[in-house]
Design a protein around this motif. Sequence first.
Motif, PDB file in Angstrom:
ATOM      1  N   VAL A  65       0.896  -0.978  -0.086  1.00 30.12           N
ATOM      2  CA  VAL A  65       0.137  -0.024  -0.168  1.00 30.12           C
ATOM      3  C   VAL A  65       0.825   1.184  -0.043  1.00 30.12           C
ATOM      4  O   VAL A  65       0.470   2.293  -0.745  1.00 30.12           O
ATOM      5  N   TRP A  67       3.842   1.405  -1.214  1.00 30.07           N
ATOM      6  CA  TRP A  67       4.535   1.755  -2.635  1.00 30.07           C
ATOM      7  C   TRP A  67       3.528   2.186  -3.698  1.00 30.07           C
ATOM      8  O   TRP A  67       3.947   3.130  -4.403  1.00 30.07           O
ATOM      9  N   LEU A  68       2.177   1.938  -3.306  1.00 31.93           N
ATOM     10  CA  LEU A  68       1.238   2.587  -4.196  1.00 31.93           C
ATOM     11  C   LEU A  68       1.216   4.089  -3.799  1.00 31.93           C
ATOM     12  O   LEU A  68       0.829   4.865  -4.687  1.00 31.93           O
ATOM     13  N   GLU A  69       1.076   4.486  -2.786  1.00 37.16           N
ATOM     14  CA  GLU A  69       0.863   5.649  -2.240  1.00 37.16           C
ATOM     15  C   GLU A  69       1.781   6.549  -2.384  1.00 37.16           C
ATOM     16  O   GLU A  69       1.906   7.872  -3.071  1.00 37.16           O
ATOM     17  N   MET A  73      -0.951   7.435  -5.463  1.00 40.81           N
ATOM     18  CA  MET A  73      -2.353   6.796  -5.374  1.00 40.81           C
ATOM     19  C   MET A  73      -2.884   7.001  -4.235  1.00 40.81           C
ATOM     20  O   MET A  73      -2.371   6.937  -3.069  1.00 40.81           O
ATOM     21  N   ARG A  75      -4.696   6.351  -0.601  1.00 38.22           N
ATOM     22  CA  ARG A  75      -4.608   5.006   0.315  1.00 38.22           C
ATOM     23  C   ARG A  75      -5.908   4.305   0.285  1.00 38.22           C
ATOM     24  O   ARG A  75      -5.464   2.923   0.308  1.00 38.22           O
ATOM     25  N   GLY A  78      -5.260   2.104  -2.952  1.00 35.52           N
ATOM     26  CA  GLY A  78      -4.407   1.328  -3.035  1.00 35.52           C
ATOM     27  C   GLY A  78      -4.627   0.082  -1.875  1.00 35.52           C
ATOM     28  O   GLY A  78      -4.452  -1.241  -2.242  1.00 35.52           O
TER      29      GLY A  78
END
Length: 408
Positions: A65, A67-69, A73, A75, A78
């Motif tokens: 999560v 890494w996506l933030e 992106m 939260r 993610g």
Amino acid sequence: MLNQKPAPSTDTEYRSPVIRIEPSPVAIVALLILVAGLWVLNRLLPVILVLVAALIIVGTISPAVRWLEERRMSRGMGIGIVFTALTMVAVLILTLTIPTLMAQVTTLLDLEPALRSRLAKWLAGSNLTNPLAELLRNVHSGDLVRMAASNAYEYSTRAIEICAYILSSIFLALYIMIDRDRLRGGLFLVVPRSHHIRLSRVMLNLETIVSGYIRGQVITSAFMAIFVFLLLKACGVSNALAIAVFAGAVDVLPYIGALLSVGAAVSAALPHGPTIIIVVLVLMVLYEEFESRVILPRIYGRALRLPSSVILFSLLAGSVLLGMVGALLALPVAAAVLMLIEELRVELPGQQEQAEDVEIRERDDRGEEEYERRAEGMPAEQAAAIAVEIATDRHKEENTLTKTDAPG
């Protein structure tokens, strides 16, 4: 003649002292509280295990999560993507394994009379194994089916209970991930402000331990699945992919996972004759021994920073105390205990202070001063975010120094 005095009475000379133990009221109350606490802990053990499982899930998916933030992106998006991906993987594994295994069981039941007759004939060739041959001739598959059916209700009830616990852990983990800031702020409210940096470091290290443990589980399961697939393919066994996926999935279970993986591989090899059965059985047993003696200590030793002796002892202690669940939690719990001893600066007996300990303490003081300056007058949620940021920066700095100082 000399007058002899009578010997003193033994009752007065050798009277043993009377030891009286009179516990204080405070000690009695503390003992009662301890007993009551242990009783409550035992009654709430399933709830505690659900919470621990939820925290392990949180620690597992948090890096993904984050890494996506970092790629701009939200939260919530993610979390949704990661949970959806994990759900799809779980459904894919069940789809690949369950129908094939059920078909495998049906095939074995159909072939059971012929296989039993062949095995009994082979055992009857020796006087030593002849009693086993007679025993096999008297066993019928219908008896085994009736025995399984008589215990079906108990097994189904237990399976439903385990599924309920698993779903509870997943949903609790989802709520913890969504409401992270508020929960973290509440935790920081009950901890003295001077310990917020250390608490942040403990939480960060716990997340690192959990992610390392899960990463080790994934690696060992992947190795098992690849080995079983190649072995069964080389032996010409059908449904090699499904059996390999099943063996990799159950490999996460200590002790019983080895029995299930070996049993599945050998069962798939039964229709192919005794030579293939012996080859699969011997190679699977050798690989299980290699995994437990070589792969597990190396992988978990690096991921969790645990010596091989501590890994083996933790697995044994966990399985004795809490069975399979204890064995599953043994390694991350052992790594967490060692981490807490290090982070809380617990002085062990015989330990002498080193120059490195003085430097660490000075860095702790500087971190606390920076946190007090930046978080002054802020609410708990924002203060917690600042403490986590400072702890994360220091963690990255220490990792960089460790890689720089490492030889080669």
